[in-house]
Scaffold this motif. Structure first.
Motif, short mmCIF file in Angstrom:
data_model
loop_
_atom_site.label_atom_id
_atom_site.label_comp_id
_atom_site.label_asym_id
_atom_site.label_seq_id
_atom_site.Cartn_x
_atom_site.Cartn_y
_atom_site.Cartn_z
N THR A 1 45.93 104.76 86.10
CA THR A 1 46.35 106.16 85.92
C THR A 1 46.21 106.97 87.20
N GLY A 2 45.81 106.31 88.30
CA GLY A 2 45.65 107.03 89.57
C GLY A 2 44.24 107.45 89.86
N VAL A 3 43.30 107.08 88.99
CA VAL A 3 41.90 107.44 89.18
C VAL A 3 41.23 106.44 90.11
N SER A 4 40.54 106.93 91.12
CA SER A 4 39.78 106.07 92.02
C SER A 4 38.56 105.54 91.28
N THR A 5 38.48 104.21 91.14
CA THR A 5 37.54 103.60 90.21
C THR A 5 36.74 102.49 90.86
N CYS A 6 35.50 102.31 90.41
CA CYS A 6 34.75 101.12 90.79
C CYS A 6 33.96 100.62 89.58
N LEU A 7 33.62 99.33 89.64
CA LEU A 7 32.77 98.72 88.62
C LEU A 7 31.57 98.12 89.30
N VAL A 8 30.39 98.45 88.81
CA VAL A 8 29.13 97.91 89.32
C VAL A 8 28.58 96.95 88.27
N ASP A 9 28.54 95.66 88.61
CA ASP A 9 28.05 94.65 87.66
C ASP A 9 26.63 94.27 88.02
N LEU A 10 25.68 94.74 87.19
CA LEU A 10 24.27 94.45 87.41
C LEU A 10 23.78 93.34 86.49
N GLY A 11 24.66 92.44 86.14
CA GLY A 11 24.31 91.37 85.21
C GLY A 11 23.47 90.29 85.82
N PHE A 12 22.28 90.64 86.33
CA PHE A 12 21.37 89.63 86.88
C PHE A 12 20.97 88.67 85.77
N PRO A 13 20.84 87.36 86.00
CA PRO A 13 21.17 86.69 87.25
C PRO A 13 22.56 86.07 87.24
N SER A 14 23.36 86.33 86.18
CA SER A 14 24.67 85.70 86.06
C SER A 14 25.75 86.73 85.79
N PRO A 15 26.18 87.48 86.82
CA PRO A 15 27.22 88.49 86.63
C PRO A 15 28.55 87.83 86.28
N ALA A 16 29.38 88.55 85.56
CA ALA A 16 30.65 87.97 85.10
C ALA A 16 31.87 88.75 85.52
N ALA A 17 31.70 89.96 86.07
CA ALA A 17 32.85 90.80 86.37
C ALA A 17 33.77 90.17 87.40
N ASP A 18 33.22 89.42 88.36
CA ASP A 18 34.08 88.78 89.36
C ASP A 18 35.01 87.76 88.70
N LEU A 19 34.56 87.12 87.61
CA LEU A 19 35.42 86.20 86.88
C LEU A 19 36.48 86.94 86.07
N VAL A 20 36.10 88.09 85.50
CA VAL A 20 37.06 88.89 84.74
C VAL A 20 38.18 89.37 85.65
N PHE A 21 37.85 89.75 86.88
CA PHE A 21 38.85 90.21 87.85
C PHE A 21 39.50 89.06 88.62
N ASP A 22 39.05 87.80 88.37
CA ASP A 22 39.59 86.64 89.08
C ASP A 22 39.48 86.79 90.60
N ILE A 23 38.30 87.18 91.06
CA ILE A 23 38.06 87.33 92.49
C ILE A 23 38.01 85.96 93.14
N GLU A 24 38.60 85.85 94.31
CA GLU A 24 38.66 84.56 95.00
C GLU A 24 37.25 84.03 95.27
N PRO A 25 37.04 82.72 95.11
CA PRO A 25 35.69 82.12 95.20
C PRO A 25 34.96 82.39 96.51
N GLY A 26 35.68 82.49 97.62
CA GLY A 26 35.02 82.73 98.90
C GLY A 26 34.22 84.02 98.92
N LEU A 27 34.75 85.05 98.28
CA LEU A 27 34.04 86.33 98.23
C LEU A 27 32.85 86.25 97.30
N ARG A 28 32.96 85.49 96.22
CA ARG A 28 31.82 85.32 95.32
C ARG A 28 30.65 84.69 96.06
#
Length: 305
Positions: A28-55
């Protein structure tokens, strides 16, 4: 606005819902961020399909490394630029969408240093993004106290905050969520002990029902008359129970219907999933859009005050 996402029980879908809210807010044009504090196994990077090198880089520059003083700044991942999911191309007019995540050991104890670092981090988020979703995960944990202590820091007192409590629509979940929020060691009393105002904290609480059956939709047609009557009666009983325990309709932000796609894979629900390939339900897409718009209106109301 800082939107803290939490739940009394695990398996409610807090992370995937927070990620979908961030995604639909960004569209909708809103500047957004997500902070995943799911220690010790965060999942947001998988939901967004972030490339493995950045993980892999999160091990050295994740949020836990930052909180423990091993990294000067946490790594912020531009989701639009670093997702491997082709259907997540940035649409014209979409706002920024950035992911901050953790990796490694759980946060067990809280010191003044962690509170100071996290408060500074939240302050920068408030200055940088229109809406920041902070996924605190399920249950009572040190993360809840860390968040409460941080927003009680004087220079964050004026920050716009919402606490979204996710729960399933069942008697057990309603009762456990009420205890989680209002019990002797619940969110509200912990917040008061951390220095927050009780009335302000309660006013910032809102609830999202997850995997709720929509009896006004197609599911009703598949039920026998006796089944439908029983379901409607149980719904009314649950509404009364939720109202009695102060998590009823007057503080409910919205509901997410049951979605078969999310039972198989934690992912964003996009227009392509609904209209192009037909694997997701239109009601789910509309529910996420509605929740994102309700939060946007809440932000505008806060600004008017």
């Amino acid at each position: 606005m800082l939107v803290f996402c939490l739940s009394a029980q695990g398996g409610v879908g807090t992370t995937v819902t927070a990620a979908n809210l961030a995604y639909h807010s960004s569209l909708t044009g809103v500047s957004t961020c997500l902070v995943d504090l799911g220690f010790p196994s965060p999942a947001a990077d998988l939901v967004f399909d972030i490339e493995p090198g950045l993980r892999h880089r999160l091990r050295d520059r994740g949020l836990n490394a930052y909180l423990y003083g091993r990294a000067a700044e946490p790594l912020g991942i531009d989701v639009w630029a670093n997702t491997e999911r082709r259907s997540l191309d940035r649409l014209l007019g979409a706002g920024a969408m950035v992911l901050y995540s953790s990796a490694g050991e759980a946060l067990i104890q809280i010191t003044d240093s962690e509170v100071s670092r996290f408060a500074d981090f939240l302050f920068r988020l408030e200055e940088t993004f229109d809406v920041s979703f902070v996924d605190l995960g399920p249950g009572r944990s040190a993360l809840i106290e860390l968040a409460l202590l941080s927003v009680a820091v004087p220079y964050l007192r004026s920050a716009r905050t919402r606490w979204l409590v996710f729960h399933r629509w069942s008697r057990y979940e309603v009762l456990s969520t009420a205890q989680y929020v209002f019990g002797d060691h619940g969110l509200v009393r912990t917040g008061i002990a951390c220095g927050l105002d009780s009335a302000e904290l309660e006013a910032s609480l809102e609830y999202v029902r997850v995997a709720a059956a929509d009896l006004d939709a197609g599911i009703a047609a598949s039920l026998r008359p006796a089944q439908l009557a029983w379901q409607l009666e149980m719904d009314r009983d649950l509404e009364r129970l939720a109202s009695l325990h102060r998590i009823g309709r007057d503080v409910r932000l919205g509901s997410i219907p049951q979605e078969p796609v999310l039972l198989r894979r934690e992912q964003l629900i996009t227009s392509r999933d609904v209209y192009a390939i037909g694997v997701a339900n239109q009601q789910t897409l509309y529910a996420y859009r509605h929740l994102a718009s309700m939060l946007r209106f809440a932000r505008f109301r806060d600004e008017e005050r």
